[in-house]
Design a protein around this motif. Structure first.
Motif, PDB file in Angstrom:
ATOM      1  N   LEU A 116       0.830  -1.195   0.000  1.00  9.94           N
ATOM      2  CA  LEU A 116       0.000   0.000   0.000  1.00  9.94           C
ATOM      3  C   LEU A 116       0.872   1.255   0.000  1.00  9.94           C
ATOM      4  CD1 LEU A 116      -2.697   1.512   0.299  1.00  9.94           C
ATOM      5  CD2 LEU A 116      -2.525   1.138   2.777  1.00  9.94           C
ATOM      6  N   LYS A 117       1.874   1.280   0.839  1.00  9.68           N
ATOM      7  CA  LYS A 117       2.748   2.457   0.905  1.00  9.68           C
ATOM      8  C   LYS A 117       3.498   2.661  -0.403  1.00  9.68           C
ATOM      9  CE  LYS A 117       3.323   1.793   5.879  1.00  9.68           C
ATOM     10  NZ  LYS A 117       4.264   1.420   6.967  1.00  9.68           N
ATOM     11  N   SER A 118       3.941   1.558  -1.011  1.00  8.34           N
ATOM     12  CA  SER A 118       4.667   1.663  -2.277  1.00  8.34           C
ATOM     13  C   SER A 118       3.766   2.147  -3.407  1.00  8.34           C
ATOM     14  CB  SER A 118       5.282   0.307  -2.645  1.00  8.34           C
ATOM     15  OG  SER A 118       5.955   0.377  -3.893  1.00  8.34           O
ATOM     16  N   LEU A 119       2.552   1.588  -3.496  1.00 10.40           N
ATOM     17  CA  LEU A 119       1.632   1.982  -4.564  1.00 10.40           C
ATOM     18  C   LEU A 119       1.224   3.445  -4.442  1.00 10.40           C
ATOM     19  CD1 LEU A 119      -0.710  -1.129  -4.780  1.00 10.40           C
ATOM     20  CD2 LEU A 119       0.840  -0.318  -6.550  1.00 10.40           C
ATOM     21  N   THR A 120       0.892   3.891  -3.227  1.00 10.48           N
ATOM     22  CA  THR A 120       0.460   5.281  -3.079  1.00 10.48           C
ATOM     23  C   THR A 120       1.603   6.255  -3.379  1.00 10.48           C
ATOM     24  OG1 THR A 120       0.929   5.242  -0.689  1.00 10.48           O
ATOM     25  CG2 THR A 120      -1.319   4.712  -1.394  1.00 10.48           C
ATOM     26  N   HIS A 121       2.840   5.807  -3.217  1.00  9.57           N
ATOM     27  CA  HIS A 121       3.998   6.653  -3.531  1.00  9.57           C
ATOM     28  C   HIS A 121       4.237   6.748  -5.028  1.00  9.57           C
ATOM     29  CE1 HIS A 121       7.656   8.816  -2.700  1.00  9.57           C
ATOM     30  NE2 HIS A 121       8.368   7.941  -3.394  1.00  9.57           N
ATOM     31  N   GLN A 122       3.792   5.737  -5.796  1.00 10.49           N
ATOM     32  CA  GLN A 122       4.077   5.674  -7.225  1.00 10.49           C
ATOM     33  C   GLN A 122       2.911   6.107  -8.116  1.00 10.49           C
ATOM     34  OE1 GLN A 122       6.983   5.009  -8.579  1.00 10.49           O
ATOM     35  NE2 GLN A 122       8.051   4.499  -6.675  1.00 10.49           N
ATOM     36  N   ILE A 123       1.672   5.971  -7.626  1.00  7.00           N
ATOM     37  CA  ILE A 123       0.491   6.233  -8.461  1.00  7.00           C
ATOM     38  C   ILE A 123       0.066   7.690  -8.323  1.00  7.00           C
ATOM     39  CG2 ILE A 123      -1.938   5.694  -8.841  1.00  7.00           C
ATOM     40  CD1 ILE A 123      -1.353   2.877  -7.805  1.00  7.00           C
ATOM     41  N   SER A 124      -0.101   8.347  -9.460  1.00  6.25           N
ATOM     42  CA  SER A 124      -0.624   9.706  -9.520  1.00  6.25           C
ATOM     43  C   SER A 124      -1.967   9.671 -10.233  1.00  6.25           C
ATOM     44  CB  SER A 124       0.349  10.615 -10.273  1.00  6.25           C
ATOM     45  OG  SER A 124      -0.191  11.900 -10.464  1.00  6.25           O
ATOM     46  N   SER A 125      -2.941  10.425  -9.727  1.00 17.19           N
ATOM     47  CA  SER A 125      -4.289  10.379 -10.294  1.00 17.19           C
ATOM     48  C   SER A 125      -5.010  11.702 -10.063  1.00 17.19           C
ATOM     49  CB  SER A 125      -5.091   9.235  -9.657  1.00 17.19           C
ATOM     50  OG  SER A 125      -6.454   9.278 -10.041  1.00 17.19           O
TER      51      SER A 125
END
Length: 269
Positions: A70-79
């Motif tokens: 979760l921490k990795s995805l939220t750091h990489q995904i922009s929306s």
């Protein structure tokens, strides 16, 4: 009670809201302050719009505070438009399919609250699902049923009216079953362009809901995610907040009307 946030505006990385603030959603998964249970550890979910019409979705039954993915995805995904949710179960199993948000086509939905007497009305509400929507049902929550009762055609025509009609049908089912407990709800609904956030209760105790106009866009939350409480505005009870493309915000009354026959029974009770 669960905790959630929704964002609409210029693209930002999800961790800007989900994990970085001092009272972020991940922090609220352990230490929420405006709900009955401080811990929301029965799973989490992310939903975001990007290059495709249908939103991306990542959910897990792990507690949000204990998932490095979760921490990795939220750091990489922009929306430019995304949902995030941490779950506190009201009785249904802690499984991935019961975690929010829920997605159907381009529509995305998440919910916090309770449907009083759910076990007594579940069968009759599920029976109202169309065959197509019934086959989309994967979990066992009241939240997913409320979403699937929002028929696709009704959503396309008028999503606010569709939500009002579903809640009215739910209230009628509760009253017919002799349920005394309330229907309480905050919910977010989006087609990838518009964001609708609802705060409703059949009694005088709706779940908390706030919004803020920031530099990048509009954020709607179950409770403030930082220490700047004076910058957050509470959404009034029985109100729907809509964020249109371009960032225009409108607020309108959201009353759930019952027919006279049902209203008379409520008054007598």
């Amino acid at each position: 009670m669960c905790r959630w946030l929704a964002y609409s505006g210029r693209p930002i990385f999800l961790d800007t809201l989900v994990s970085k603030p001092c009272h972020s959603l991940i922090h609220q998964s352990q230490s929420a302050t405006e709900c009955l249970a401080a811990t929301n550890g029965d799973g989490f979910g992310l939903g975001w719009y990007g290059a495709w019409q249908e939103p991306g979705l990542f959910r897990d039954a792990m507690p949000a505070w204990n998932d490095d993915n979760l921490k990795s995805l939220t750091h990489q995904i922009s929306s430019p438009l995304f949902f995030a949710h941490v779950r506190a179960s009201t009785g249904t199993p802690t499984t991935r399919v019961n975690c929010h948000p829920f997605v159907s086509g381009r529509w995305m939905f998440m919910h916090n609250g309770q449907v009083g007497g759910w076990d007594r009305i579940r069968r009759r509400l599920e029976a109202r699902l169309s065959d197509a929507r019934y086959h989309e049902r994967c979990g066992s929550t009241d939240s997913e049923v409320l979403f699937l009762l929002l028929d696709a055609d009704d959503l396309d025509a008028d999503p606010i009216a569709a939500m009002r009609a579903v809640l009215a049908d739910t209230r009628r089912a509760m009253i017919d079953a002799g349920v005394d407990e309330p229907l309480r709800l905050t919910a977010a609904l989006s087609d990838g362009t518009h964001l609708h956030a609802f705060r409703y209760s059949s009694d005088d105790r709706p779940p908390s809901l706030y919004w803020r106009h920031g530099d990048d866009g509009i954020t709607v939350v179950s409770e403030p995610i930082d220490a700047a409480h004076d910058q957050w505005t509470a959404v009034a009870p029985n109100t729907v907040l809509t964020v249109e493309p371009g960032g225009r915000v409108s607020l309108a009354g959201f009353e759930v009307e019952l027919d006279r026959r049902v209203a008379a029974r409520v008054a007598v009770a």
